[in-house]
Design a protein around this motif. Structure first.
Motif, PDB file in Angstrom:
ATOM      1  N   GLU A  97       0.931  -1.200   0.029  1.00 37.04           N
ATOM      2  CA  GLU A  97       0.035   0.016   0.016  1.00 37.04           C
ATOM      3  C   GLU A  97       0.822   1.393   0.039  1.00 37.04           C
ATOM      4  O   GLU A  97       1.675   1.400   0.715  1.00 37.04           O
ATOM      5  CB  GLU A  97      -1.109  -0.016   1.193  1.00 37.04           C
ATOM      6  CG  GLU A  97      -1.711  -1.110   1.202  1.00 37.04           C
ATOM      7  CD  GLU A  97      -2.986  -1.238   0.293  1.00 37.04           C
ATOM      8  OE1 GLU A  97      -2.769  -0.453  -0.546  1.00 37.04           O
ATOM      9  OE2 GLU A  97      -3.799  -2.111   0.526  1.00 37.04           O
ATOM     10  N   VAL A  98       0.473   2.415  -0.882  1.00 37.00           N
ATOM     11  CA  VAL A  98       1.203   3.542  -0.901  1.00 37.00           C
ATOM     12  C   VAL A  98       0.769   4.415   0.463  1.00 37.00           C
ATOM     13  O   VAL A  98      -0.359   4.196   1.158  1.00 37.00           O
ATOM     14  CB  VAL A  98       0.902   4.427  -1.767  1.00 37.00           C
ATOM     15  CG1 VAL A  98       1.539   3.700  -3.373  1.00 37.00           C
ATOM     16  CG2 VAL A  98      -0.394   4.787  -2.277  1.00 37.00           C
ATOM     17  N   LEU A  99       1.600   5.396   0.811  1.00 35.08           N
ATOM     18  CA  LEU A  99       1.159   6.134   2.099  1.00 35.08           C
ATOM     19  C   LEU A  99      -0.077   6.651   2.375  1.00 35.08           C
ATOM     20  O   LEU A  99      -0.704   6.454   3.209  1.00 35.08           O
ATOM     21  CB  LEU A  99       2.300   7.403   2.112  1.00 35.08           C
ATOM     22  CG  LEU A  99       2.409   8.037   3.212  1.00 35.08           C
ATOM     23  CD1 LEU A  99       2.358   7.305   4.818  1.00 35.08           C
ATOM     24  CD2 LEU A  99       3.420   8.964   3.279  1.00 35.08           C
ATOM     25  N   ALA A 100      -0.466   7.131   1.135  1.00 35.71           N
ATOM     26  CA  ALA A 100      -2.076   7.852   0.964  1.00 35.71           C
ATOM     27  C   ALA A 100      -3.010   6.912   1.562  1.00 35.71           C
ATOM     28  O   ALA A 100      -3.951   7.000   2.192  1.00 35.71           O
ATOM     29  CB  ALA A 100      -2.134   8.500  -0.048  1.00 35.71           C
ATOM     30  N   THR A 101      -2.874   5.611   0.924  1.00 35.63           N
ATOM     31  CA  THR A 101      -3.820   4.617   1.156  1.00 35.63           C
ATOM     32  C   THR A 101      -3.716   4.098   2.769  1.00 35.63           C
ATOM     33  O   THR A 101      -4.744   3.693   3.307  1.00 35.63           O
ATOM     34  CB  THR A 101      -3.382   3.253   0.367  1.00 35.63           C
ATOM     35  OG1 THR A 101      -3.662   3.998  -1.007  1.00 35.63           O
ATOM     36  CG2 THR A 101      -4.511   2.452   0.477  1.00 35.63           C
ATOM     37  N   ARG A 102      -2.511   4.142   3.182  1.00 39.14           N
ATOM     38  CA  ARG A 102      -2.296   3.482   4.517  1.00 39.14           C
ATOM     39  C   ARG A 102      -2.937   4.639   5.540  1.00 39.14           C
ATOM     40  O   ARG A 102      -3.902   4.223   6.520  1.00 39.14           O
ATOM     41  CB  ARG A 102      -0.809   3.384   4.894  1.00 39.14           C
ATOM     42  CG  ARG A 102      -0.340   2.148   4.340  1.00 39.14           C
ATOM     43  CD  ARG A 102       1.276   2.399   4.556  1.00 39.14           C
ATOM     44  NE  ARG A 102       1.911   1.160   3.833  1.00 39.14           N
ATOM     45  CZ  ARG A 102       2.853   0.369   4.147  1.00 39.14           C
ATOM     46  NH1 ARG A 102       3.638   0.659   5.468  1.00 39.14           N
ATOM     47  NH2 ARG A 102       3.493  -0.471   3.420  1.00 39.14           N
ATOM     48  N   ILE A 103      -2.784   5.910   5.185  1.00 38.02           N
ATOM     49  CA  ILE A 103      -3.430   6.882   6.205  1.00 38.02           C
ATOM     50  C   ILE A 103      -4.906   6.844   5.794  1.00 38.02           C
ATOM     51  O   ILE A 103      -5.469   6.983   6.958  1.00 38.02           O
ATOM     52  CB  ILE A 103      -2.882   8.113   5.539  1.00 38.02           C
ATOM     53  CG1 ILE A 103      -1.142   8.440   5.945  1.00 38.02           C
ATOM     54  CG2 ILE A 103      -3.536   9.446   6.457  1.00 38.02           C
ATOM     55  CD1 ILE A 103      -0.670   9.716   5.493  1.00 38.02           C
TER      56      ILE A 103
END
Ligand SMILES: Cc1cc2nc3c(=O)[nH]c(=O)nc-3n(C[C@H](O)[C@H](O)[C@H](O)COP(=O)(O)O)c2cc1C
Length: 184
Positions: A97-103
Protein backbone atom coordinates in the motif's frame (compact mmCIF):
# COMPACT_ATOMS: atom_id res chain seq x y z
CA UNK A 1 -3.55 3.42 -13.02
CA UNK A 2 -4.21 0.32 -10.93
CA UNK A 3 -6.52 -2.25 -12.50
CA UNK A 4 -10.05 -1.81 -11.21
CA UNK A 5 -13.11 -4.06 -11.30
CA UNK A 6 -16.76 -3.57 -10.57
CA UNK A 7 -18.03 -5.68 -7.69
CA UNK A 8 -21.70 -6.40 -6.97
CA UNK A 9 -22.89 -7.89 -3.69
CA UNK A 10 -26.24 -8.78 -2.16
CA UNK A 11 -27.28 -5.95 0.16
CA UNK A 12 -30.09 -6.07 2.72
CA UNK A 13 -30.99 -2.39 2.16
CA UNK A 14 -30.66 -1.94 -1.62
CA UNK A 15 -31.10 -5.54 -2.75
CA UNK A 16 -27.92 -5.39 -4.79
CA UNK A 17 -25.04 -2.94 -4.42
CA UNK A 18 -22.03 -2.43 -6.69
CA UNK A 19 -18.84 -0.42 -6.46
CA UNK A 20 -15.38 -0.06 -8.01
CA UNK A 21 -12.51 -1.87 -6.27
CA UNK A 22 -8.87 -2.49 -7.12
CA UNK A 23 -7.85 -5.90 -8.44
CA UNK A 24 -4.86 -7.02 -6.34
CA UNK A 25 -3.84 -10.21 -8.10
CA UNK A 26 -4.53 -13.94 -8.01
CA UNK A 27 -4.42 -16.23 -4.98
CA UNK A 28 -2.54 -19.55 -5.15
CA UNK A 29 -5.80 -21.22 -6.17
CA UNK A 30 -6.53 -18.59 -8.87
CA UNK A 31 -9.04 -16.55 -6.86
CA UNK A 32 -9.44 -12.86 -7.71
CA UNK A 33 -8.20 -10.79 -4.74
CA UNK A 34 -9.30 -7.34 -3.58
CA UNK A 35 -8.66 -5.44 -0.35
CA UNK A 36 -11.23 -3.71 1.81
CA UNK A 37 -12.03 -2.53 5.33
CA UNK A 38 -14.20 -4.40 7.80
CA UNK A 39 -16.45 -1.36 8.32
CA UNK A 40 -17.51 -1.12 4.65
CA UNK A 41 -20.79 -2.36 3.29
CA UNK A 42 -19.00 -4.59 0.80
CA UNK A 43 -17.31 -6.39 3.71
CA UNK A 44 -20.56 -6.72 5.69
CA UNK A 45 -22.44 -7.84 2.58
CA UNK A 46 -19.90 -10.55 1.75
CA UNK A 47 -19.81 -11.84 5.31
CA UNK A 48 -23.62 -12.09 5.34
CA UNK A 49 -23.80 -13.57 1.82
CA UNK A 50 -20.55 -14.57 0.08
CA UNK A 51 -22.16 -14.67 -3.40
CA UNK A 52 -20.94 -11.88 -5.68
CA UNK A 53 -20.34 -10.94 -9.32
CA UNK A 54 -17.46 -8.89 -10.70
CA UNK A 55 -16.71 -7.27 -14.03
CA UNK A 56 -13.51 -6.04 -15.62
CA UNK A 57 -13.89 -3.58 -18.50
CA UNK A 58 -11.06 -2.83 -20.91
CA UNK A 59 -12.28 -0.34 -23.55
CA UNK A 60 -9.07 -0.38 -25.63
CA UNK A 61 -7.35 -3.72 -25.40
CA UNK A 62 -4.60 -4.37 -27.96
CA UNK A 63 -3.95 -7.97 -28.94
CA UNK A 64 -0.88 -7.75 -31.22
CA UNK A 65 -1.71 -11.03 -32.97
CA UNK A 66 -5.12 -9.59 -33.96
CA UNK A 67 -3.93 -6.42 -35.70
CA UNK A 68 -3.53 -2.74 -34.89
CA UNK A 69 -7.13 -1.98 -33.93
CA UNK A 70 -7.95 -2.10 -30.21
CA UNK A 71 -11.01 -4.06 -29.07
CA UNK A 72 -13.43 -3.65 -26.22
CA UNK A 73 -13.24 -6.46 -23.68
CA UNK A 74 -15.45 -7.33 -20.77
CA UNK A 75 -14.56 -10.15 -18.38
CA UNK A 76 -17.14 -11.27 -15.84
CA UNK A 77 -17.01 -13.66 -12.93
CA UNK A 78 -20.53 -15.04 -12.43
CA UNK A 79 -21.78 -16.65 -9.25
CA UNK A 80 -18.50 -15.99 -7.45
CA UNK A 81 -18.02 -17.11 -3.86
CA UNK A 82 -16.01 -14.81 -1.60
CA UNK A 83 -13.59 -16.14 1.01
CA UNK A 84 -11.86 -13.79 3.41
CA UNK A 85 -8.07 -14.20 3.35
CA UNK A 86 -6.27 -15.42 6.47
CA UNK A 87 -4.60 -12.80 8.71
CA UNK A 88 -1.23 -14.27 7.72
CA UNK A 89 -1.86 -13.25 4.09
CA UNK A 90 -2.67 -9.59 4.85
CA UNK A 91 0.80 -8.28 5.72
CA UNK A 92 2.04 -8.82 2.17
CA UNK A 93 -0.87 -6.78 0.79
CA UNK A 94 -0.41 -4.05 3.41
CA UNK A 95 3.28 -3.77 2.49
CA UNK A 96 2.26 -2.89 -1.09
CA UNK A 97 0.00 0.00 0.00
CA UNK A 98 1.20 3.53 -0.77
CA UNK A 99 1.37 6.06 2.08
CA UNK A 100 -1.89 7.84 1.18
CA UNK A 101 -3.79 4.53 1.22
CA UNK A 102 -2.31 3.56 4.58
CA UNK A 103 -3.34 6.88 6.09
CA UNK A 104 -6.83 6.53 4.63
CA UNK A 105 -7.12 3.03 6.08
CA UNK A 106 -6.13 4.35 9.49
CA UNK A 107 -8.04 7.58 9.87
CA UNK A 108 -11.00 7.72 7.49
CA UNK A 109 -14.39 6.31 8.32
CA UNK A 110 -16.42 4.92 5.41
CA UNK A 111 -19.96 5.82 4.44
CA UNK A 112 -20.55 8.16 7.39
CA UNK A 113 -21.40 11.86 6.89
CA UNK A 114 -18.24 13.83 7.60
CA UNK A 115 -16.78 17.34 7.46
CA UNK A 116 -14.01 17.52 4.84
CA UNK A 117 -11.88 19.91 6.93
CA UNK A 118 -12.11 17.52 9.89
CA UNK A 119 -11.01 14.62 7.70
CA UNK A 120 -8.12 16.62 6.26
CA UNK A 121 -6.97 17.68 9.74
CA UNK A 122 -6.95 14.00 10.83
CA UNK A 123 -5.02 13.05 7.71
CA UNK A 124 -2.46 15.83 8.15
CA UNK A 125 -1.93 14.97 11.81
CA UNK A 126 -1.39 11.28 11.02
CA UNK A 127 1.10 12.21 8.27
CA UNK A 128 2.92 14.69 10.55
CA UNK A 129 3.28 12.13 13.35
CA UNK A 130 4.45 9.45 10.93
CA UNK A 131 7.08 11.72 9.34
CA UNK A 132 8.36 13.14 12.62
CA UNK A 133 8.52 9.81 14.49
CA UNK A 134 9.68 7.67 11.56
CA UNK A 135 7.44 4.90 12.93
CA UNK A 136 5.85 2.68 10.28
CA UNK A 137 2.08 2.83 9.90
CA UNK A 138 0.87 -0.54 11.22
CA UNK A 139 -1.88 -2.48 9.50
CA UNK A 140 -5.15 -1.75 11.32
CA UNK A 141 -7.45 -4.61 12.46
CA UNK A 142 -10.08 -3.32 10.04
CA UNK A 143 -7.87 -3.99 6.99
CA UNK A 144 -8.76 -7.21 5.18
CA UNK A 145 -9.07 -8.90 1.79
CA UNK A 146 -11.25 -11.41 -0.06
CA UNK A 147 -10.70 -13.80 -2.91
CA UNK A 148 -13.42 -14.78 -5.39
CA UNK A 149 -13.96 -18.08 -7.10
CA UNK A 150 -16.63 -17.86 -9.84
CA UNK A 151 -18.86 -20.61 -11.16
CA UNK A 152 -18.49 -19.16 -14.64
CA UNK A 153 -15.98 -16.96 -16.44
CA UNK A 154 -17.39 -14.92 -19.28
CA UNK A 155 -15.08 -13.24 -21.83
CA UNK A 156 -16.72 -10.87 -24.33
CA UNK A 157 -14.79 -9.18 -27.11
CA UNK A 158 -16.52 -6.49 -29.15
CA UNK A 159 -15.35 -3.97 -31.74
CA UNK A 160 -16.80 -1.38 -34.09
CA UNK A 161 -18.08 -3.18 -37.19
CA UNK A 162 -17.05 -6.57 -35.82
CA UNK A 163 -19.03 -9.65 -34.82
CA UNK A 164 -18.76 -9.94 -31.06
CA UNK A 165 -17.03 -13.02 -29.72
CA UNK A 166 -17.97 -14.42 -26.34
CA UNK A 167 -16.41 -17.39 -24.60
CA UNK A 168 -17.58 -18.95 -21.36
CA UNK A 169 -15.85 -21.33 -18.99
CA UNK A 170 -18.38 -23.21 -16.85
CA UNK A 171 -17.25 -25.10 -13.78
CA UNK A 172 -18.65 -28.63 -13.73
CA UNK A 173 -19.63 -30.64 -10.64
CA UNK A 174 -16.40 -32.64 -11.00
CA UNK A 175 -14.35 -29.41 -10.83
CA UNK A 176 -13.46 -29.46 -14.54
CA UNK A 177 -14.07 -26.40 -16.72
CA UNK A 178 -16.22 -26.65 -19.85
CA UNK A 179 -15.34 -23.99 -22.46
CA UNK A 180 -17.74 -22.85 -25.18
CA UNK A 181 -18.63 -19.91 -27.38
CA UNK A 182 -21.99 -18.33 -26.51
CA UNK A 183 -24.06 -15.77 -28.38
CA UNK A 184 -23.99 -12.25 -27.01
C1 LIG B 1 -10.67 3.79 -8.38
C2 LIG B 1 -11.31 3.28 -7.11
C3 LIG B 1 -10.79 2.18 -6.48
C4 LIG B 1 -11.37 1.70 -5.30
N1 LIG B 1 -10.85 0.59 -4.72
C5 LIG B 1 -11.43 0.08 -3.61
C6 LIG B 1 -10.96 -1.14 -3.04
O1 LIG B 1 -10.01 -1.77 -3.52
N2 LIG B 1 -11.59 -1.60 -1.93
C7 LIG B 1 -12.66 -0.95 -1.37
O2 LIG B 1 -13.19 -1.44 -0.37
N3 LIG B 1 -13.13 0.20 -1.88
C8 LIG B 1 -12.55 0.73 -2.99
N4 LIG B 1 -13.02 1.88 -3.56
C9 LIG B 1 -14.15 2.55 -2.92
C10 LIG B 1 -15.45 1.80 -3.28
O3 LIG B 1 -15.78 2.04 -4.64
C11 LIG B 1 -16.61 2.21 -2.38
O4 LIG B 1 -16.86 3.58 -2.52
C12 LIG B 1 -16.32 1.90 -0.92
O5 LIG B 1 -15.70 0.64 -0.78
C13 LIG B 1 -17.62 1.88 -0.14
O6 LIG B 1 -18.39 0.87 -0.69
P1 LIG B 1 -19.55 0.11 0.11
O7 LIG B 1 -20.77 0.89 -0.15
O8 LIG B 1 -19.53 -1.25 -0.44
O9 LIG B 1 -19.14 0.15 1.56
C14 LIG B 1 -12.47 2.37 -4.73
C15 LIG B 1 -13.01 3.47 -5.40
C16 LIG B 1 -12.44 3.92 -6.56
C17 LIG B 1 -13.03 5.12 -7.24
Amino acid sequence: MPQTMNLATVDDEYGVLNRTVIYRGLSNDNGIIYVTQRFTRNYKNLKANPKACFTFYWPKLMVPAEGAEPCVWQVRGLGATATELAESELDALWSEEVLATRIRALVFPCGEPVEYEELKAKHDECLRQHLSSGRPLERPDTYTAFKFQPERWDFLKAGVGAIADRVQYRRQDNGQWLAMHVAT
